[in-house]
Design a protein around this motif. Structure first.
Motif: not given
Lengths: 43, 206
Positions: A33-38, B75-76, B29, A28-29, B133, B69, B82
């Motif tokens: 908050y983790q955006p949806e990975v394509p 995660h939130a 993304y 993750c970064m 996600k 990383h 976040c």
């Protein structure tokens, strides 16, 4: 002017695709908050 | 289908550059990651600066970037939860680290020893932690991230020892060490199931 704009846009696209690949290769970064990975980047 | 701002921008960029169909979600993304993490970093540094603990905040953020990383974590669901949590947590860790470092040296050592033990244990037991996600699909990738997690925590511990060795030359090094140790503890906590429940609880408050 238009040519410069398109070359900058092209460079931005290359940079963004690179960032997306680097981000998807990690767990993750740093943020919480983790955006949806394509689908194309899931591995 | 409803598109967010990143998806709309990505669609325009991919059309302008005649990209393949699957590249637009990748662009969206990357833009979302850049915007959210960039904004979080900026606001976190600002709060750290206002609290007078900018150096400690930078140390905490660098440790969290390196460790999280590779090892991942809870995660939130909401970017706003976040943002608020990141803005509060890292300057608070830096403030606490600076406070502990100003006290008797034994407290700094205890914090650092706890970070080393908890860090290695959390990596051994939990890392890497993925999310629905961003799932880790390949077992090879999972193994690789586990190995890298050990490497990262090893490097961070080595850096803390190096900072201890130069503590007579650089007065702020003890504070940086303790801040780094607290950041390791925080990221390690985020690898556990307890952290996942905590984030879920925070999301439900939102």
């Amino acid at each position: 002017m238009k040519k410069t704009f398109y070359s900058i846009l092209g460079m931005a696209v290359v940079a963004l695709i690179f960032i997306a690949n680097v981000a998807s290769a990690s767990a993750c970064m740093f943020g919480h908050y983790q955006p949806e990975v394509p689908e194309s980047l899931r591995k | 289908m409803k598109h967010n701002i990143y998806q709309r921008l990505a669609l325009i960029m991919s059309q302008e550059n005649d990209l393949a169909h699957d590249k637009a979600p990748e662009l969206a993304y990357a833009m979302e990651i850049l915007f959210i993490n960039g904004l979080n970093l900026l606001l976190t540094m600002l709060i750290g600066y206002l609290l007078g603990v900018l150096q400690g905040t930078i140390a905490c953020v660098l440790v969290a970037i390196a460790y999280r990383h590779i090892a991942g974590g809870a995660h939130a669901k909401s970017p706003w939860v976040c943002a608020v949590a990141t803005m509060i947590v890292f300057p608070a860790l830096a403030y606490a680290g600076t406070y502990i470092a100003a006290g008797p040296h034994i407290y700094s050592w205890i914090t650092e020893a706890a970070a080393v033990i908890v860090g290695f244990y959390a990596v051994h037991k939990y890392a890497p932690v993925d999310t629905p996600k961003a799932p880790i699909v390949s077992p090879d990738r999972r193994k690789r991230l586990k190995r890298y997690s050990y490497l990262v925590i090893g490097i961070l511990v080595t850096m803390m020892i190096a900072l201890e060795l130069i503590s007579t030359l650089w007065l702020y090094s003890t504070a940086i060490q303790v801040c780094a140790a607290l950041a390791i503890l925080w990221v390690s906590l985020n690898l556990t199931h307890t952290a996942a429940s905590l984030w879920c609880m925070l999301d439900n408050q939102h």
